[in-house]
Design a protein around this motif. Structure first.
Motif, short mmCIF file in Angstrom:
data_model
loop_
_atom_site.label_atom_id
_atom_site.label_comp_id
_atom_site.label_asym_id
_atom_site.label_seq_id
_atom_site.Cartn_x
_atom_site.Cartn_y
_atom_site.Cartn_z
N ASP A 248 0.69 -1.08 0.26
CA ASP A 248 -0.20 0.03 -0.08
C ASP A 248 0.79 1.34 -0.07
OD1 ASP A 248 -2.31 -1.42 0.06
OD2 ASP A 248 -2.46 -1.64 2.28
N THR A 249 2.03 1.32 0.77
CA THR A 249 3.06 2.32 0.45
C THR A 249 3.55 2.65 -0.77
OG1 THR A 249 4.74 0.76 1.28
CG2 THR A 249 3.45 2.02 2.91
N GLY A 250 3.43 1.77 -1.80
CA GLY A 250 4.08 1.81 -3.03
C GLY A 250 5.28 1.28 -3.15
N LEU A 251 5.92 0.61 -2.00
CA LEU A 251 7.38 -0.06 -2.13
C LEU A 251 7.14 -1.36 -2.78
CD1 LEU A 251 8.61 0.51 1.50
CD2 LEU A 251 9.08 1.36 -0.75
N CYS A 252 8.16 -1.93 -3.45
CA CYS A 252 8.11 -3.43 -3.99
C CYS A 252 8.21 -4.45 -3.04
CB CYS A 252 9.16 -3.32 -5.00
SG CYS A 252 9.02 -2.24 -6.53
N ASN A 253 7.19 -5.55 -3.22
CA ASN A 253 7.26 -6.72 -2.40
C ASN A 253 8.49 -7.50 -2.99
OD1 ASN A 253 5.44 -6.27 -0.51
ND2 ASN A 253 3.90 -6.84 -1.76
N PHE A 254 8.57 -7.57 -4.37
CA PHE A 254 9.41 -8.91 -4.78
C PHE A 254 10.45 -8.26 -5.49
CE2 PHE A 254 5.06 -10.32 -5.28
CZ PHE A 254 5.09 -11.01 -4.21
N SER A 255 11.88 -8.99 -5.35
CA SER A 255 12.92 -8.64 -6.07
C SER A 255 13.69 -9.91 -6.28
CB SER A 255 13.85 -7.76 -5.14
OG SER A 255 14.20 -8.35 -3.94
N ILE A 256 14.70 -9.74 -7.24
CA ILE A 256 15.34 -10.84 -7.77
C ILE A 256 16.92 -10.61 -7.54
CG2 ILE A 256 16.16 -12.14 -9.73
CD1 ILE A 256 13.37 -11.89 -10.73
N LYS A 257 17.78 -11.54 -6.91
CA LYS A 257 19.06 -11.27 -6.66
C LYS A 257 19.80 -11.25 -7.96
CE LYS A 257 21.54 -13.54 -3.62
NZ LYS A 257 21.99 -14.47 -2.70
N GLN A 258 20.95 -10.07 -7.85
CA GLN A 258 21.75 -9.87 -8.94
C GLN A 258 22.51 -11.24 -9.35
OE1 GLN A 258 22.18 -7.41 -11.26
NE2 GLN A 258 23.82 -8.98 -12.31
N SER A 259 22.78 -11.55 -10.44
CA SER A 259 23.55 -12.72 -10.94
C SER A 259 25.11 -12.44 -10.69
CB SER A 259 23.43 -12.99 -12.49
OG SER A 259 23.89 -12.08 -13.13
N LYS A 260 26.02 -13.42 -10.45
CA LYS A 260 27.58 -13.25 -10.33
C LYS A 260 28.07 -13.16 -11.79
CE LYS A 260 27.46 -15.87 -6.16
NZ LYS A 260 28.22 -17.24 -5.27
N ALA A 261 29.26 -12.87 -11.68
CA ALA A 261 30.06 -12.41 -12.87
C ALA A 261 29.93 -13.47 -13.95
CB ALA A 261 31.19 -12.03 -12.41
N LEU A 262 29.67 -13.46 -15.17
CA LEU A 262 29.99 -14.39 -16.10
C LEU A 262 31.15 -14.78 -16.55
CD1 LEU A 262 27.43 -12.88 -18.74
CD2 LEU A 262 26.88 -14.31 -16.79
N TRP A 263 31.41 -16.21 -16.59
CA TRP A 263 32.66 -16.53 -17.13
C TRP A 263 32.84 -16.56 -18.62
CZ3 TRP A 263 34.50 -20.36 -20.21
CH2 TRP A 263 35.90 -20.79 -20.27
N TYR A 264 33.97 -15.92 -18.85
CA TYR A 264 34.37 -16.19 -20.17
C TYR A 264 36.04 -16.48 -20.12
CZ TYR A 264 30.44 -13.30 -21.96
OH TYR A 264 28.89 -13.00 -22.37
N PRO A 265 36.40 -17.18 -21.43
CA PRO A 265 37.94 -17.48 -21.28
C PRO A 265 38.53 -16.42 -21.50
CG PRO A 265 36.75 -18.12 -23.29
CD PRO A 265 35.58 -17.69 -22.40
N LYS A 266 39.89 -16.24 -21.52
CA LYS A 266 41.09 -15.16 -21.52
C LYS A 266 40.91 -15.06 -23.13
CE LYS A 266 45.36 -13.22 -20.28
NZ LYS A 266 46.37 -13.51 -19.45
N THR A 267 40.97 -13.71 -23.62
CA THR A 267 41.05 -13.67 -25.09
C THR A 267 42.29 -13.03 -25.46
OG1 THR A 267 39.81 -11.47 -25.03
CG2 THR A 267 38.63 -13.59 -25.46
#
Length: 730
Positions: A248-267
């Protein structure tokens, strides 16, 4: 989860084994000869006459525990058969050749009619020549078994086909991803797509996130969400969140955690990423010149492996212009001169390479406030686009603000400001890095989650569901890299998540308490590079048979004893094991393990409830056969509407044979049972004794007595009949 966690695997097997081990039989419609022949015919087809044992068929059916539903196709053929009774004729019948499982991951679509009823399924199959082909199977040939169905449809954990999915090769449309492709999970690790399904005319919702990105998904699509300020994730579907996304206050009830850093090979990179970042921010587009007013600039360039060719200072300006040797040629080869942008092999590079690129860009065009919030400002849209992708791939949420051109203020282009709170050192310049570290110490700004701002219904449409090989069943979607879920054991996800992390904590604290806390003492005047090397050394120290370290002169390595005792996380792990078992009502299996309490009465009560739930599952399976298989089988061969039924008994029950034998004896004594050959064979089956051959009943000897559990005589055979007479008082 089921493939890597013993508790999840055991709970599933415990929920399946009693159903598979039950006594499955066919109950005739009546005891007349015709109905008995039909029952025998059905029994032969279902329980013994197909190409696979009924036990294996049940195992395939019970995969509905993992997938929510399972599908069996009825495959018929003509064969000769005759009842076992004397004088029965042998003739051809339309019989079941096999009950063929159609694996749920291979089902691409369930087609529904206008009334919402299933019409057919489309299965992705492989031909003999190895080529894939879609096969449509009509509903009349199928039996669909469902478990814990939500709503009218069997499926729906799906996303819009145009949803952006991050992959190691860049972003792809969900519609273009097939089985065998790879995607990322919430930990930034690569996972394989093991199943793909498509659905039509599904209810579709738009979910607006705090990043400004909108994800279009199915009503039943699942998300690993946080509620309010809670830090414990759990799984909810889109329809379960719809209408409750704000207070009712306008605040959000739900959220999603930020993902961790993506893995890429060294280029392979022609220009050091830090130097490229500095040039993209403060360099001249037509030349290799970089302008900077920071006294540390030359030192940082040299530490990155390049050499300053010349330095010039314009009159009445504090900033200096640097020319880096060889940079102009390299930029020309990379097609960057007069074409500033971040090349793809820098966007999809290793973590250290991407971090160095961001640090170069932030040292040139970045800022950090006293709250720890970082800002990158630029007017080049190509640079902005690449910067956003790199920062997100480092596991950080970004907010984007754009200002239109304003000639009166000298702003000829759109200006874009990218705000983020990094979980990494965003700078190399000392003055900026120290400000960021001070803000982190005071915890003035935390790493935000992705809040769900609004959920709106948009109609119906086509959706696609992926299943990935990761333990959590999560994969990333959208340009913001949002973790989303296709969890099959959704109620077990939350305890599994904490249990897995608790095991990691237990291993870390035991290692720390076992070897001590490593500390390196450096001599006076140590350089920043020495401090960084020492930090990396203590971070990577491990105690194993290959452990060891080589120290430079005057470096001292010590191990400090940690005060206190390690936290006993095993009790928490046991709690989460119980929660996982509760998912399938098998928590009674934990009683008495690892010091847990629980008496025989408690265990019996839990097991009784568990057995009742399994009887419910067995009855569901039997009812599906009775509705969608047996009437067809009988109708093809007999002119009748009297159908036998598939039944199951002894589902997980245990018998006290002494008590059971006393009960049977009393039934004989009261003429509740007749001692004929059929009853004797049934008794022999119950006590696991060999069946009698020859079809002749074992006679009851004259003078034989029947006693109760206490040894009291309740009946005696008088020798005049096959049945005992009642000698009980009264």
């Amino acid at each position: 989860m089921a493939t890597s966690d013993a508790t999840v695997d055991v709970s599933l097997r415990a929920a399946k084994t009693p159903v598979m081990g039950a006594d499955w039989f066919i109950e005739p419609f009546s005891d007349n000869e015709f109905d008995l022949d039909i029952a025998e015919f059905v029994e032969f087809n279902l329980l013994s006459g197909t190409g696979a044992p009924f036990l294996l068929i049940l195992e395939d059916i019970l995969r509905m525990y993992e997938f929510g539903f399972s599908v069996i196709e009825k495959v018929y053929e003509e064969r000769e058969w005759s009842p076992r009774r004397t004088g029965a004729n042998r003739r051809k019948y339309t019989m079941l050749r096999k009950l063929a499982p159609r694996p749920t991951p291979t089902i691409k679509e369930i087609v529904y009619d206008d009334n919402g009823g299933p019409v057919s399924i489309k299965q992705g199959a492989v031909q003999a020549d190895g080529k894939p082909v879609d096969v449509e199977i009509p509903i009349e040939k199928l039996i669909i078994f469902s478990n814990n169905k939500k709503g009218g449809n069997l499926e729906g954990k799906a996303l819009d086909p145009d949803t952006t999915i991050p992959t190691p090769d860049g972003f792809k449309r969900l519609d273009d991803i097939q089985i065998g492709d790879v995607v990322y999970d919430e930990n930034g690790e690569i996972q394989k797509v093991i199943a793909r399904q498509e659905w039509k005319d599904r209810p579709i919702f738009d979910i607006l996130f705090s990043t400004g990105e909108t994800i279009r998904c199915d009503a039943a699509h699942e998300w690993a969400i946080l509620y309010g300020i809670q830090k414990k994730p759990f799984v909810l579907s889109t329809s379960e969140m719809f209408g409750a996304e704000k207070r009712d206050t306008g605040l959000c009830n739900f959220s999603i955690k930020q993902s961790k850093a993506l893995w890429y090979p060294k280029t392979e990179q022609l220009v050091d990423p830090y130097i490229l970042g500095q040039w993209l921010g403060d360099g001249t587009a037509l030349t290799a010149e970089i302008t900077s007013g920071d006294s540390e600039f030359q030192k940082l360039i040299e530490e990155a492996g390049s050499t300053i060719g010349s330095v010039s200072v314009k009159p009445r300006e504090l900033a200096r212009t640097y020319i880096i040797q060889g940079l102009a040629t390299k930029l020309r080869v990379m097609n960057l001169k007069s074409n500033k942008h971040i090349p793809q092999n820098y966007i999809r590079a290793s973590y250290d390479q991407r971090l160095a690129l961001v640090q170069g860009l932030m040292d040139s065009d970045g800022h950090v406030d006293r709250w720890g919030r970082c800002e990158f400002v630029n007017t080049n849209e190509d640079i902005i686009d690449g910067f956003i992708k790199v920062v997100r791939s480092l596991g950080t949420k970004v907010r984007i603000y754009r200002k239109p051109p304003n000639p009166s203020q000298g702003r000829k282009k759109w200006t874009t400001r990218v705000h983020f709170v990094p979980g990494f050192p965003a700078f190399r310049l000392t003055r900026k890095l120290e400000r960021q570290r001070e803000a982190e110490k005071s915890k003035k700004c935390t790493h935000p989650h992705h809040q769900i701002k609004e959920i709106s219904f948009v109609g119906t449409g086509r959706t696609i569901c992926l299943e990935v090989s990761g333990e959590s069943h999560l994969f990333l979607c959208g340009e913001s890299l949002l973790p989303t879920c296709n969890s099959l054991l959704r109620t077990a996800y939350r305890p599994w998540y904490f249990k897995t992390n608790l095991y990691n904590i237990d291993g870390i604290q035991k290692e720390r308490h076992g070897m001590g806390f490593p500390v390196v003492e450096l001599p006076p005047g140590a350089k920043d590079a020495d401090i960084a090397a020492a930090h990396e050394m203590v971070t990577n120290i491990r105690t194993n048979e290959f452990g060891g370290v080589a120290l430079p002169a005057r470096w001292v390595l010590k191990f400090l004893d940690l005060p206190g005792q390690p936290v006993d996380v095993m009790r928490s792990i046991e709690h989460h094991n119980g929660a996982i078992m509760l998912n399938t009502m098998t928590q009674f299996m934990l009683l008495g393990l690892e010091g847990t309490g629980g008496g025989r009465a408690t265990s019996g009560s839990h097991q009784d409830m568990f057995n009742k739930s399994l009887r419910y599952v067995a009855n569901l399976i039997a009812d599906d056969f009775n509705l969608y298989c047996i009437p067809y089988l009988v109708g093809y061969n007999f002119d009748t509407d009297h159908f036998p039924k598939l039944r199951a008994r002894n589902i997980g029950e245990t018998k006290d044979l002494q008590q059971w034998a006393s009960a049977v004896s009393n039934l004989f004594a009261q003429n509740g049972l007749t001692p004929d050959i059929e009853t004797e064979q049934w008794i022999r089956t119950i006590i696991d004794a060999p069946l009698k051959r020859g079809g002749v009943q074992t006679p009851i000897l004259p003078g034989a007595v029947i006693t109760d559990q206490k040894g009291n005589v309740t009946a005696e055979n008088d020798g005049n009949s096959g049945a005992a007479t009642d000698n009980a008082e009264g």
